[in-house]
Write an enzyme that holds these catalytic residues in place. Structure first.
Site, short mmCIF file in Angstrom:
data_model
loop_
_atom_site.label_atom_id
_atom_site.label_comp_id
_atom_site.label_asym_id
_atom_site.label_seq_id
_atom_site.Cartn_x
_atom_site.Cartn_y
_atom_site.Cartn_z
N GLU A 37 0.87 -1.19 0.00
CA GLU A 37 0.00 0.00 0.00
C GLU A 37 0.89 1.23 0.00
OE1 GLU A 37 -3.02 -0.56 3.41
OE2 GLU A 37 -1.75 -2.32 3.45
N LYS A 72 2.48 4.51 1.50
CA LYS A 72 2.73 5.00 2.85
C LYS A 72 2.41 6.49 2.84
CE LYS A 72 6.30 5.25 6.40
NZ LYS A 72 5.65 6.42 6.96
N ARG A 108 -0.63 8.57 12.17
CA ARG A 108 -1.27 7.27 12.40
C ARG A 108 -2.34 7.46 13.48
NH1 ARG A 108 1.21 2.00 12.66
NH2 ARG A 108 -0.51 0.48 12.60
N ARG A 113 -0.94 7.69 17.77
CA ARG A 113 -0.12 6.50 17.83
C ARG A 113 0.32 6.14 19.25
NH1 ARG A 113 5.50 5.73 14.67
NH2 ARG A 113 6.32 5.77 16.78
N GLU A 115 -4.53 6.19 8.56
CA GLU A 115 -3.74 7.41 8.51
C GLU A 115 -4.68 8.60 8.46
OE1 GLU A 115 -0.53 6.74 8.48
OE2 GLU A 115 0.47 8.64 8.04
N LYS A 155 8.35 -0.87 6.07
CA LYS A 155 8.10 0.39 5.38
C LYS A 155 9.29 0.65 4.46
CE LYS A 155 9.62 2.86 9.52
NZ LYS A 155 9.20 3.74 10.59
#
Lengths: 523, 277
Positions: free
Chosen positions: A226, A228, A233, A248, A273, A396
């Site tokens: 996906e 980023k 977050r 987060r 996000e 990531k």
């Protein structure tokens, strides 16, 4: 407090993780309730005393010692708790016993505002310097003894024999002094029940991809990818009557985003996000920052920067905890749910199509500038949703950084291990004959380089503004950053995203640093 | 000096006894113990009834490895200020040695590696350990050897010393090993098994500083005067004018002014030892 201060002194000096765990386990095992629960609250920052502020301590010290001598000392040590504890005059040991943590807390809570300072003063008089240090740290929060909340919980797992994962799952539903938690850990009761649609659930985090090692052993068919996104977050936790949004770290940010919270319906826990923009088209991070800077938004903010969540995972589906199901099953449930509720503030994260890693490498860069993402996420289709940063299931893969040469303009002291070092720097670039600041950087250098930078700052100070030193505009540093955006916060009109020091250019004259035109060409 | 700096560190040497004045034209010079390390001296300079005392490094608390500091009344007092901030209040060295001994008895299988300057601090810590009844051999880094021999020859009791050799890894388990701070994290320390890093220094007062230098057991033992020693010595000299050098001059200068004395910082280039640890 005696025991707690010994614990903190031991912890701050231990370097090995295992040593810290064994010291903490022993403390939790042999310290009675509710002392150990309050200590746990201090270590994990779930305990706070809003009435006790640094200014209160400064006022107390001012009664005991000359202001200038205190300021010189504080400037040297860099940490308020440590300075006060060392400079506080030792009185002959009094007969009064040091309070236990529990007595300390109840005394603080029962004392009126006007009498608070004389209470604290008498506590400090009765203690030695280590105990003073521990009491101040405890009361002002932020111990900085090299123990993360995660490590404290790992120690709970170590002493009790229960899994860290299980502790994490109930953690955010509990509060100090954690009586129910310890009862369970001591084997005297079942795991405490928490309301899952009212509490924050610790998030699963990804590791940076190591392109040289990881691709050889990973099969692209086992993973989904996906974009980023460059937002923050968040976790949306809601049922019929309670709707909340957490950051987060578990901070409740619901009030800042009424546009999202007001639209949540159904019963679920979602991970995604937070972004701003119309029609799910994400604006650069500095627009989101307009919203993050305020506790509650104005109408204009709501209109200009409408917020939405790009959802990529689901932890609870109605009442069902689905965190132990494989990612691809959770994703299917998420798609079904999204289809059913049709929410104008929730957008599902797009799955990227690729059949080999080279194709993904192309994807990572090709749409970066038009879409404004910061790379890709790669997730194992079979992965459970595990709290923390487990090695292996999620990666990531960020875009390559950009570079520019900036000139150091200001420096500020760091905290914790870096207190007494000038470790936070503001950098500028040339706009005609003038340097204009573009960002702050406080990472990317080694400990040795930090010593050299600190020395350079001290020897090249032009002015002092409180904790900030203005330095000679002579030191050039190569900054790495993810992207650059327009910004009204900086005089230069631009802001860098994640600036860090890539290299110190001791050799380079300041006149040869980059100009504002270079940045505009990147934007 | 010859041991530390070499036989040819000066073209000629002239030794002076403590307290015996030397007259050069109209100026009288005398050396008095500074209590910093064995043989360290303050210099008193007299000319036409005016006296200047330059301390060099000093401390005033008792130390069986050095001659005791003497107060010399004077008109101009030039003092060091390494620990010239009120946060520096050294605890009793015996208390610190007890902490070391406690740690040894609590963890008898781990080597306690103590970082010490090779001149002065090493021998002081050794004699403190002996005074506290520690009678096992102390293992030393090669850099400490000659200076320890010299202290012993001057009658300072350092007890049994042995060189820390690679092949003694097993023997050094649970022992005290002393080395200069620079060797603590160097290849040299690999000859030790799982050592506990200790450091004997006044800087250890500040926890974050101890942590940053990787010290697990800080021992606040200093050969420099702390804040209380500095300020009480300044008072006792009865000097009207104080020049402050070597360290945190600003706070001492400020204190002097608060107490009605003339004071100036005297900055010497490159003489701040802050960076040594």
């Amino acid at each position: 407090m005696k025991r707690f201060s010994q614990l903190l002194v031991t912890l701050i000096l231990k370097t090995s993780r295992n040593d810290k765990i064994s010291v903490l386990s022993e403390y939790f095992k042999y310290t009675p309730d509710p002392d150990r629960g309050y200590a746990l609250g201090a270590l994990t920052r779930t305990l706070s005393f809003p009435g006790i502020k640094p200014t209160l301590l400064r006022t107390l010290v001012a009664e005991k010692i000359d202001q200038e001598l205190f300021n010189l000392s504080y400037d040297y040590v860099g940490d308020l708790a440590e300075t006060v504890s060392l400079i506080w005059p030792d009185t002959t040991p009094s007969k009064e016993k040091l309070p236990s943590i529990t007595e300390f807390i109840s005394d603080l809570e029962e004392t009126s505002k006007t009498k608070l300072s004389s209470l604290i003063s008498s506590f400090l008089d009765n203690a030695n310097s280590d105990e003073r240090w521990a009491m101040i740290k405890f009361a002002t929060g932020g111990l900085r003894v090299g123990v993360s909340a995660r490590l404290a919980k790992t120690s709970l797992a170590a002493y009790s024999g229960y899994l860290l994962e299980d502790i994490e799952r109930v953690w955010h539903g509990l509060t100090p002094p954690y009586i129910g938690l310890f009862e369970w850990l001591d084997g005297k009761s079942d795991i405490p029940k928490i309301q899952h649609t009212r509490t924050f659930h610790p998030m699963m985090l990804a590791n940076p991809l190591n392109t040289e090692k990881d691709f050889d052993r990973l099969d692209p068919n086992d993973f989904q990818a996906e974009w980023k996104w460059d937002g923050i977050r968040v976790q949306a936790v809601f049922d019929e009557s309670s709707k909340r949004l957490f950051s987060r770290t578990g901070d409740d940010i619901s009030r800042a985003f009424p546009d999202i919270v007001g639209e949540l319906n159904g019963k679920a826990v979602l991970d995604g996000e937070l972004l701003v923009g119309d029609n799910f088209k994400a604006l650069p991070f500095n627009h989101l920052q307009q919203r993050l800077n305020r506790k509650s938004p104005t109408k204009i903010h709501l209109k200009n920067y409408p917020a939405f969540i790009r959802v990529y995972d689901m932890l609870f589906y109605n009442d069902d905890d689905i965190r132990d199901l494989p990612l691809q099953v959770r994703r299917q449930k998420l798609e079904d749910w999204m289809e059913r509720v049709r929410n104008s503030r929730l957008d599902i994260s797009e799955i990227l199509v690729f059949d080999n890693w080279n194709r993904l490498a192309e994807l990572r860069t090709e749409k970066a500038d038009t879409l404004g993402h910061e790379g890709v996420m790669i997730k194992d289709l079979q992965s459970k949703y595990s709290a923390g940063r487990p090695k292996g299931p999620w990666f990531k893969w960020k875009r390559d950084p950009k570079f520019l040469d900036g000139v150091m303009m200001y420096a500020q002291r760091g905290h914790g291990r870096r207190s007494s070092f000038y470790s936070d720097y503001t950098f500028g670039i040339w706009q005609g004959n003038e340097l204009v600041p573009v960002g702050k950087a406080y990472s990317g250098f080694t400990d040795e380089e930090l010593v050299m930078l600190d020395k350079w700052v001290r020897n090249n100070t032009l002015n002092r503004f409180g904790p900030v030193r203005e330095v000679r505009k002579e030191l050039v540093v190569e900054l790495a950053f993810d992207s650059a955006h327009e910004s009204s916060r900086h005089k230069s009109g631009v802001a860098l995203r994640f600036p860090r020091i890539n290299r110190i250019r001791w050799d380079k004259p300041a006149q040869e640093a980059d100009t504002i035109e270079t940045i505009w060409s990147i934007i | 000096m010859k041991i530390r700096y070499g036989e040819k560190s000066a073209t000629s040497f002239q030794s002076m006894e403590f307290g015996k004045p030397l007259r050069i034209n109209d100026v009288t010079i005398a050396l008095h113990p500074a209590g910093h390390i064995l043989g360290s001296a303050q210099v008193s300079i007299e000319y036409r009834g005016q006296r200047v005392v330059v301390t060099g490094d000093y401390k005033t608390i008792p130390d069986s490895s050095a001659q005791a500091f003497e107060i010399i009344k004077c008109d101009l007092f030039v003092t060091e200020a390494t620990f010239g901030l009120p946060i520096f209040q050294h605890p009793s060295p015996h208390n610190e040695i007890n902490n070391l001994l406690k740690s040894i008895s609590k963890q008898p299988n781990r080597t306690h590696l103590v970082g010490v300057y090779s001149l002065g601090k090493a021998q002081r810590v050794m004699s403190l350990l002996r005074e506290a009844g520690y009678d096992r051999p102390i293992f030393i880094h090669g850099a400490l050897e000659k200076l320890c021999d010299y202290y012993s020859s001057e009658g300072i009791n350092l007890g049994q010393l042995r060189k820390a050799l690679v092949q003694d890894k097993e023997t050094m388990k649970g022992a005290v090993v002393m080395a200069p701070p620079s060797a603590l994290r160097d290849r040299w320390s690999r000859r030790l098994m799982d050592p506990i890093i200790c450091q004997a220094s006044g800087w250890m007062t500040i926890k974050q500083r101890a942590k940053r230098s990787g010290v697990e057991l800080p021992l606040i033992i200093s050969d420099h005067a702390d804040w209380n020693e500095l300020t009480s010595t300044i008072k006792a000299t009865e000097a009207d004018t104080i020049w402050v050098t070597h360290g945190r001059e600003d706070a001492i200068v400020h204190w002097c002014k608060l107490n009605g004395k003339n004071a100036e910082p005297l900055r010497l280039q490159g003489r701040d030892e802050e960076l040594e640890i």
